[in-house]
Design an enzyme around this catalytic site. Sequence first.
Site, mmCIF file in Angstrom:
data_model
loop_
_atom_site.group_PDB
_atom_site.id
_atom_site.type_symbol
_atom_site.label_atom_id
_atom_site.label_comp_id
_atom_site.label_asym_id
_atom_site.label_seq_id
_atom_site.Cartn_x
_atom_site.Cartn_y
_atom_site.Cartn_z
ATOM 1 N N HIS A 15 -9.170 7.018 3.090
ATOM 2 C CA HIS A 15 -9.539 6.897 4.626
ATOM 3 C C HIS A 15 -10.255 8.226 4.913
ATOM 4 O O HIS A 15 -11.094 9.001 5.551
ATOM 5 C CB HIS A 15 -8.302 7.518 5.537
ATOM 6 N N ASP A 61 -5.101 4.051 0.165
ATOM 7 C CA ASP A 61 -6.483 4.198 1.314
ATOM 8 C C ASP A 61 -6.687 5.197 1.493
ATOM 9 O O ASP A 61 -5.607 6.589 0.953
ATOM 10 C CB ASP A 61 -5.739 3.725 1.801
ATOM 11 N N GLU A 72 -8.892 2.462 -1.611
ATOM 12 C CA GLU A 72 -9.839 1.658 -0.071
ATOM 13 C C GLU A 72 -10.935 3.077 0.184
ATOM 14 O O GLU A 72 -10.167 4.174 0.587
ATOM 15 C CB GLU A 72 -9.067 1.248 1.063
ATOM 16 N N TYR A 127 -2.552 11.467 6.472
ATOM 17 C CA TYR A 127 -3.297 10.133 6.988
ATOM 18 C C TYR A 127 -1.876 9.222 6.427
ATOM 19 O O TYR A 127 -1.992 8.998 5.036
ATOM 20 C CB TYR A 127 -4.682 9.853 6.554
ATOM 21 N N GLU A 177 -5.422 -7.619 5.198
ATOM 22 C CA GLU A 177 -3.605 -6.473 5.317
ATOM 23 C C GLU A 177 -2.740 -6.786 6.603
ATOM 24 O O GLU A 177 -2.877 -7.768 7.401
ATOM 25 C CB GLU A 177 -4.285 -5.037 6.137
ATOM 26 N N GLU A 214 -13.382 -1.507 7.078
ATOM 27 C CA GLU A 214 -12.804 -1.954 8.414
ATOM 28 C C GLU A 214 -13.163 -1.271 9.593
ATOM 29 O O GLU A 214 -12.851 -1.065 10.145
ATOM 30 C CB GLU A 214 -11.258 -0.967 8.833
ATOM 31 N N ARG A 272 1.192 -1.565 -0.144
ATOM 32 C CA ARG A 272 0.172 0.292 -0.073
ATOM 33 C C ARG A 272 0.903 0.752 -0.202
ATOM 34 O O ARG A 272 1.812 1.583 1.221
ATOM 35 C CB ARG A 272 -1.049 -0.060 1.141
ATOM 36 N N TRP A 293 -11.397 11.352 9.499
ATOM 37 C CA TRP A 293 -10.001 11.078 9.012
ATOM 38 C C TRP A 293 -9.966 9.631 8.683
ATOM 39 O O TRP A 293 -11.027 8.997 8.639
ATOM 40 C CB TRP A 293 -9.605 11.192 11.209
ATOM 41 N N ARG A 317 -13.841 -5.135 3.762
ATOM 42 C CA ARG A 317 -11.806 -5.199 4.986
ATOM 43 C C ARG A 317 -12.665 -5.716 6.228
ATOM 44 O O ARG A 317 -11.492 -5.184 7.440
ATOM 45 C CB ARG A 317 -12.334 -3.626 4.899
#
Length: 403
Positions: A212, A210, A236, A159, A339, A262, A147, A403, A283
């Site tokens: 985020h 990602d 992601e 991030y 991951e 996630e 990643r 975030w 995820r």
Amino acid sequence: MKITAARVIVCSPGRNFVTLKIETDEGLSGIGDATLNGRELAVASYLEDHVAPCLIGRDPHQVEDIWQYLYRGAYWRRGPVTMSAIAAVDTALWDIKAKAAGMPLYQLLGGKSRTGVMVYGHANGSDIEATVDEVLRYKELGYRAVRAQSGVPGLNKVYGVSSDRLFYEPADASLPSEHDWSTERYLDHTPRLFEKVRDAAGWDLHLLHDVHHRLTPIEAARLGKSLEPFRLFWMEDATPAEHQESFRLIRQHTTTPLAVGEVFNTIWDCKTLIQEQLIDYIRATVVHAGGITHLRRIADFAAMHQVRTGSHGATDLSPVCMGAALHFDLWVPNFGIQEYMRHSEQTDAVFPHAYTFANGMLYPGDAPGHGVDIDETLAARYPYQRAYLPVNRLAHDGTLWHW
Ligand code: CS2
Ligand code: MG
């Protein structure tokens, strides 16, 4: 067999972890991860004050019944605190059941579907050059998937970029630190990053990214489109996913594969996403999605819609979660990737484990149970330390952002 004790162990060997240990009258015990980053003590109290008393005297082999008892029986369903607590109980019970059978957990789930578990590591850099160097380092370490996240010119903190390398730690302060954000700068910068990464690392490596949750659906569509030439494994968390239908718009515009979930804690969080084939990878993971019992339900539903798994595995998911996840990954027919952000040496010492890494793959090992233990004496040397995830604000006017 009867449950005689359910104890919560909170420790901070480099970062905070909450672990549940269930003991039985036959001397067998099992452990489960209950860590919810930045809100650890809420789950510890939920377990200690409300769940543990209900477990004493029950048969630990009744994994399904105990899951339903804690989910339906509480009346208040779902949510990260509840589901992490249920996950910890469920993981500990599967651990006990597999130990009682004298088998590694993956055997109880249905046996091996593959020889090992492909993982992806994290290449973080303050700028494009530094990120490219990190990607190359991972390639040298044998990783097949990486990643890539990079700092964005003009933004102070972004991030995924940190001074830690192999084990990035997002919960970095005793009160939330502040990052800043500009969608315009990020959208201009990210395709340049992947152009350079592909130039340097070649095409024989899976690349992931990602977002985020920071973009709107139409912005995510634009990013997905601009990354198509670099053939990502996935993009992601492109947009917040409470409104699952948002992904319809992203999907209409790009062939970049999409991963999300996630922060999901039940199958209901991804029902539309999976049913309408709006994503490619789910995820959800053992600790935040109700344990092996519930994750299996999500994965089976996903399999019907050609969605594969890609479980969250950042450092805030303890080695206990990682061990259980690897047994799950070795079995689950629609596995995609796992991951793997390495833990610190202190963390690894507190949680001795059977899993091993070689050539970009993790192997859960053949120890009975999920193969992860906790050294309680060592854990006691690392008391809880309050730590929060950062918050994020728009750079030009300070609006609180995702975030
Ligand atoms: C992340 C995490 O690994 C990831 O993909 O998004 O770093 C996440 O921010 C933390 O695990 C939150 O606790
Ligand atoms: Mg993520």
